[in-house]
Structure formats: C-alpha cells, structure tokens
Design an enzyme around this catalytic site. Structure first.
Site, PDB file in Angstrom:
ATOM      1  N   ALA A  17       0.823  -1.209   0.000  1.00 52.56           N
ATOM      2  CA  ALA A  17       0.000   0.000   0.000  1.00 52.56           C
ATOM      3  C   ALA A  17       0.854   1.255   0.000  1.00 52.56           C
ATOM      4  O   ALA A  17       0.615   2.191  -0.770  1.00 52.56           O
ATOM      5  CB  ALA A  17      -0.948  -0.008   1.204  1.00 52.56           C
ATOM      6  N   SER A  46       8.242  -3.292  -1.158  1.00 47.64           N
ATOM      7  CA  SER A  46       7.488  -3.722  -2.347  1.00 47.64           C
ATOM      8  C   SER A  46       7.697  -5.198  -2.660  1.00 47.64           C
ATOM      9  O   SER A  46       8.112  -5.575  -3.757  1.00 47.64           O
ATOM     10  CB  SER A  46       7.878  -2.878  -3.568  1.00 47.64           C
ATOM     11  OG  SER A  46       7.618  -1.513  -3.347  1.00 47.64           O
ATOM     12  N   CYS A  50       2.875 -12.962   0.193  1.00 51.04           N
ATOM     13  CA  CYS A  50       2.130 -14.175  -0.158  1.00 51.04           C
ATOM     14  C   CYS A  50       3.047 -15.264  -0.712  1.00 51.04           C
ATOM     15  O   CYS A  50       2.694 -16.452  -0.693  1.00 51.04           O
ATOM     16  CB  CYS A  50       1.051 -13.862  -1.187  1.00 51.04           C
ATOM     17  SG  CYS A  50      -0.154 -12.640  -0.650  1.00 51.04           S
ATOM     18  N   ARG A 454     -27.830 -23.281 -10.574  1.00 49.72           N
ATOM     19  CA  ARG A 454     -29.097 -23.928 -10.977  1.00 49.72           C
ATOM     20  C   ARG A 454     -29.741 -24.608  -9.778  1.00 49.72           C
ATOM     21  O   ARG A 454     -30.959 -24.503  -9.557  1.00 49.72           O
ATOM     22  CB  ARG A 454     -28.835 -24.959 -12.067  1.00 49.72           C
ATOM     23  CG  ARG A 454     -28.467 -24.399 -13.420  1.00 49.72           C
ATOM     24  CD  ARG A 454     -28.272 -25.516 -14.433  1.00 49.72           C
ATOM     25  NE  ARG A 454     -29.522 -26.197 -14.741  1.00 49.72           N
ATOM     26  CZ  ARG A 454     -29.603 -27.309 -15.467  1.00 49.72           C
ATOM     27  NH1 ARG A 454     -28.493 -27.885 -15.923  1.00 49.72           N
ATOM     28  NH2 ARG A 454     -30.764 -27.856 -15.732  1.00 49.72           N
TER      29      ARG A 454
END
Length: 465
Positions: A17, A46, A50, A454
């Site tokens: 961020a 930076s 992960c 469905r």
C-alpha cells in the site's frame, strides 16, 4: 513541512500500500511539486509476502524473486525511501511524526503536509510461556521468511525432523505444505474442528481429508498452552491441554491483526477489528490530511454491508493506487470487497468469496445452501478432476450471498465468476444465464459454478413455495 511551493508527503510503511501510493503520487506530480519520504522499519520494500511459503518450500527462489521493486528503483524515481527507520509516534495536531534510526538509535521529528499510514498487520502471537523461544517463527515479512529458512538450514541433516504448525488458516496450511516439501514430519494444531475457518465446516472437512492423505497430521480442538524448550533454550515441543507434540521448529499461523498501535495512540478512528476507518477515498475519517491503506485498515463488505478486516496484497495495492491519486490532486475511490481468497495445499485448490453460513446468520440474512459435485473439464475428457462447489443464496430474492470451492486443478479461479456476480449484486438465476466459455478441455457444458447456481435457484423456489 515541504519547501515553499512544494508539499511534503510522508508514508509510514514500505510495502504494497505504501509504495503503491508513493509510486502513483510520483506519476502525477514531480519532485518539484511533491516531496515524498517513505519510512520502512525492515530491510525490504514492495515485496510479495504471499510468496513466502513457496520460498520456504523451495518452489521459488528468494528473497530477490519476491521483490517487485527495489529500494534503489524507488529512489531513482525521486522517492526518499529510508530503510531501517521506524516511526514511533504520530502527532496529527502538529502534522509531524517521530522517527528512530535503527542503526544509530537517533530520533527526530519529521513534518508533513499529507500523511499515509500503511503499517500493515502483525502476526497474532499469544502470550504463551516459551512463545519467544529460538525455533518459534511467525511469517509475515521477508525478514521473517529469511529467519525461518536460517533455522531450517541449521536443522539440515537432523534425522526425523519434526515441525509443528499452530493454526490452520491460509498461512498455516500453506506452511504445512512447505515444511512437508522440505522433508519434515508435520503436525498441524487447529483450535477448531476443521481447518480453514474461512470456509464452512463441511468444506473445511474436505481440506482436512486431503491433508491427511498427504501425510500431514491434523489435530482438531487443540488449544496450545505453552511452548516447551530444552536446556539450550530452543523449542522441543508444543503442549496443548491434552498432549505434547515434539518439534524441532514451530511456525505460528494464527492469523494477523491490524498494526494500528501508533494510530490508536494518536486517537485516530478504529473499527471493530482494530483497523483504521477510512472513507471511499481512503482518507482517515475526520482527518483532512491523513490517508490509510493495506492491512491496517477495515473495508466495506459489499455483501453484508459491514466493515471487515481482510488482509490481502490485492487490496493493499488497490488502496495505494487510490491514495496516491488523491494525495497528488487526482481522484480515486475504493468501493469495497466481497471477500475473495484462494489457496492451495499441494494439488488441492481452495477458494471462497462472499459470506459463509455464520456470516449470513450474523447479519440477519435468511438463506438456502446447496452443494454440487462436478469436474474441471467434461467428464469424458482426459484430466478431468473432481471439485465441490457450495453456494449460498438469499431467500425470496435469490441474491447470491457466497460461494466456496474445493477441488483439484482448475477449481480455485472459478470462484472469480461468483466474485463478479457478488459485486454486481446478481441473483443465482442471473448467474445461470451468464455466457461463460465452454469447450471440453476447460469445462463441462454446465460450468460447476453455474451448476451450483441452478441448484440454488431450485432451492430458493422450493423454500418460497
């Protein structure tokens, strides 16, 4: 403050961020108009946190491969990036922050015209006896990853190496796989009944069964009471109320909490989960000159309508883009999230988006749930792999509320279909009509997500009748 005619932007935190905000602001305003100073208390900027489990497991090299932009690259673009420099106090009323140089210990006050708080999150580390012993690791930063790899390297050659992972969320299961890949006997201690509490328990059970098949020992209902150490001060076992689990290394995967200690001390507004509260422009509520983004903030859940703390790099980078535009005089907003996340344990893919059953109950929604078994490709096509899709739909309206998928190759990214539908506020009937791509190598005639939709349509109609 900035020099005459030039504003001064200070950024606390040098990862996704913070540096996205710095880079975007620099694109819009040059050094003559905007001075940008970023403070990072660690050694890296930076980077992809992960990717740490895959670095630890040997799937990728690190840490350099996990760094998107080096400190030197940021400095070349006119950003004054200061590593090993920690902000120790915020003084919003005077527009300044106190900083400390980690090498020299020197402290000083730095003034600002605009401030970005991007302090990230901290690993949950309960105050248990022995929790700070050598060999016990949290995994949040590249520095954490390097420390863990140093420990594992030191154990090379140790016969019957044993690892205990505490916590069975995303980090816990990913680290269990990484340690298994390194040849460790792995025990995963989980306080809940099923791993992956971000899923409903019936879907978490599928994850546990897959981990059992890999040779990972998963212990449910395991409340850790202390970390046991040897005479050398190193970890030797993890104790629960019922048993002891021998360990040469322990990895904590108990999740994270917003790192908002400075914000709390400065009186900035925090939410239910301890994260900073912002408006749509990512400006801290009630403050004209302070923005916040990344893992230290709470964001709007578009499905439930409530604020949530969802620490993901995807969100952090988007927050930074919005903040950078706004602090440089442009315009951007971050409308919210639907809670999409994917992960894997070896060949098992895990995905979720939207609300779980308990989330829907918590906000007073009435709903139906359906589960379908399908395949990643046409059943007759070579390589077709099974997957399970669970879907939640609101009673009466049929609005899609959530979707969870557990399966093999080709399963996880299908959740993006549901994520888009949730963002658009679609009903399950509308999902059945989506014009998705089809060919036998990619999908059955009815994509698994549409097959679940469905079934959900029929369940909503039946409940209404």
């Amino acid at each position: 403050m900035g020099q005459l005619g030039r504003e001064r932007l200070l950024i606390i935190g040098g990862d996704a961020a913070g540096m996205s905000a710095a880079s975007q602001a620099r694109r819009l305003k040059g050094p003559d108009e905007l001075e940008i100073v970023a403070f990072e208390r660690g050694n890296f900027t930076s980077y992809s946190a992960c990717g740490i489990p895959y670095w630890v497991g040997g799937d990728v090299d690190g840490p350099d491969r996990l760094i998107a932009r080096t400190p030197e690259a940021h400095r070349e673009r006119g950003i004054d990036l200061r590593l090993r420099t920690e902000v120790t106090e915020l003084d919003p009323d005077r527009g300044r922050v106190r900083v400390r140089d980690a090498e020299s210990g020197a402290e000083s006050w730095e003034g600002y015209d605009k401030l970005v708080v991007a302090t990230g999150a901290r690993p949950v580390r309960p105050p248990l006896p022995g929790i700070d012993a050598a060999g016990v690791h949290g995994v949040q930063t590249l520095d954490d990853g390097r420390a863990l790899i140093d420990t594992l390297t030191g154990l090379n050659g140790t016969p019957g190496r044993r690892a205990v992972v505490v916590g069975a969320g995303y980090i816990g299961v990913e680290m269990a796989e990484a340690l298994l890949n390194r040849g460790y006997e792995v025990t995963l201690l989980n306080r809940g009944e099923q791993p992956m509490s971000t899923l409903d328990p019936d879907m978490g059970r599928l994850v546990r069964e897959a981990m059992d098949g890999l040779g990972i020992t998963t212990v449910a209902g395991a409340e850790v009471t202390k970390i046991l150490t040897g005479e050398d001060g190193r970890v030797r076992a993890v104790a629960t109320e019922d048993a002891e689990y021998p360990a040469d290394v322990v990895v904590l995967g108990l999740g994270v909490a917003p790192e908002t200690t400075l914000a709390r001390q400065a009186g900035l507004p925090l939410g239910e989960y301890g994260g900073l509260l912002t408006d749509l422009s990512m400006r801290v509520r009630g403050r004209e000159d302070i923005w916040a983004g990344g893992d230290c903030v709470e964001v709007l859940d578009l499905v439930s309508g409530r604020e949530r703390h969802i620490p993901l790099g995807t969100h952090a980078n988007k927050h930074g883009q919005v903040i950078g535009s706004n602090v440089a005089g442009g315009y951007g907003t971050f409308p919210g999230v639907v809670g999409t996340a994917v992960s894997k344990v070896c060949s098992l893919e895990i995905a979720r988006t939207g609300l779980r059953e308990k989330d829907a109950h918590a906000v007073g929604l009435r709903f139906v749930t359906v589960t379908v078994e399908s395949t990643s490709r046409a059943g007759y096509y070579p390589g077709a792999a099974p997957m399970t899709v669970k879907m939640l739909a609101e009673l009466r309206t049929g609005r899609l509320l959530g979707c969870q998928i557990v399966g093999r190759e080709g399963a996880a990214k299908r959740v993006d279909i549901a994520a888009v539908a949730l963002t658009a506020g679609m009903t399950v009937e509308q999902v059945t009509a989506l014009d998705l791509g089809y060919a036998p190598p990619f999908s059955p005639v009815w994509d698994p997500v549409q097959a679940a939709a469905r079934k959900a349509v029929a369940a909503v109609r039946k409940a209404g009748a």
